[in-house]
Design a protein around this motif. Structure first.
Motif, short mmCIF file in Angstrom:
data_model
loop_
_atom_site.label_atom_id
_atom_site.label_comp_id
_atom_site.label_asym_id
_atom_site.label_seq_id
_atom_site.Cartn_x
_atom_site.Cartn_y
_atom_site.Cartn_z
N MET A 83 34.66 146.61 103.05
CA MET A 83 33.77 147.28 103.99
C MET A 83 33.67 146.44 105.25
SD MET A 83 30.80 148.59 101.37
CE MET A 83 30.08 146.98 101.17
N ASN A 84 34.12 146.99 106.35
CA ASN A 84 34.07 146.32 107.64
C ASN A 84 33.15 147.07 108.59
OD1 ASN A 84 36.05 144.48 106.69
ND2 ASN A 84 37.70 145.79 107.43
N SER A 85 32.77 146.40 109.65
CA SER A 85 31.91 147.01 110.68
C SER A 85 30.70 147.68 110.06
CB SER A 85 32.72 148.01 111.51
OG SER A 85 33.84 147.39 112.11
N LEU A 86 30.05 146.97 109.19
CA LEU A 86 28.94 147.56 108.45
C LEU A 86 27.79 147.93 109.38
CD1 LEU A 86 29.14 145.33 105.30
CD2 LEU A 86 29.11 147.82 105.29
N LYS A 87 27.14 149.03 109.03
CA LYS A 87 26.02 149.56 109.80
C LYS A 87 24.78 149.57 108.92
CE LYS A 87 29.19 152.74 112.16
NZ LYS A 87 29.48 154.16 112.47
N PRO A 88 23.62 149.57 109.52
CA PRO A 88 22.40 149.65 108.70
C PRO A 88 22.39 150.85 107.76
CG PRO A 88 21.84 149.02 110.93
CD PRO A 88 23.32 149.35 110.94
N GLU A 89 22.98 151.95 108.17
CA GLU A 89 23.00 153.14 107.32
C GLU A 89 23.95 153.01 106.13
OE1 GLU A 89 23.46 153.03 110.64
OE2 GLU A 89 25.00 154.48 111.28
N ASP A 90 24.73 151.93 106.08
CA ASP A 90 25.57 151.68 104.90
C ASP A 90 24.80 151.00 103.78
OD1 ASP A 90 28.21 150.80 107.16
OD2 ASP A 90 28.02 152.67 106.02
N ALA A 91 23.60 150.54 104.07
CA ALA A 91 22.80 149.85 103.07
C ALA A 91 22.47 150.78 101.91
CB ALA A 91 21.52 149.31 103.69
#
Length: 126
Positions: A83-91
């Motif tokens: 998982m790259n370029s993780l965003k808060p919505e990936d939590a």
């Protein structure tokens, strides 16, 4: 006995990367689809990605395309989710699951998968 054990979840800053692992035992990957799912608090479990060792096709939900990569190591009987370029919505809590047969057009449906791991927590926050 089928067992799936996820690992690799952690706290990461937005834009960061993690690699999740799904170690399988009690079966070999060759004949099963492995899906990655995630569930955030108050939300339904959603399909993230799916892989079947034999057909070579990879499936991703639209929100992670270009950022996440699913792969396998047959020698280790393990499936990974980079998982790259993780965003808060990936939590979310991330789960891997096993399905007899192919991923198919409905790979994203949790009900298609019979065996599940316990999950690993991914937190994306600054």
């Amino acid at each position: 006995q089928v067992q799936l054990v996820e690992s690799g979840g952690d706290l990461v800053q937005p834009g960061g990367s993690l690699r999740l692992s799904c170690a399988a035992s009690g079966f070999t990957l060759d004949y099963y689809a492995i899906g990655w799912f995630r569930q955030a608090p108050g939300k339904e479990r959603e399909g993230v990605s799916c892989l079947h060792s034999s057909d070579g096709r990879l499936y991703y939900t639209d929100s992670v395309k270009g950022r996440f990569t699913i792969s396998r190591d047959n020698a280790k009987n393990t499936v990974y989710l980079q998982m790259n370029s993780l965003k808060p919505e990936d939590a979310a809590v991330y789960y891997c699951a096993q399905q007899v047969g192919w991923c198919g057009s409905t790979w994203y449906r949790p009900n298609n998968f019979a065996s599940w791991g316990q999950g690993t927590q991914v937190t994306v926050s600054s």
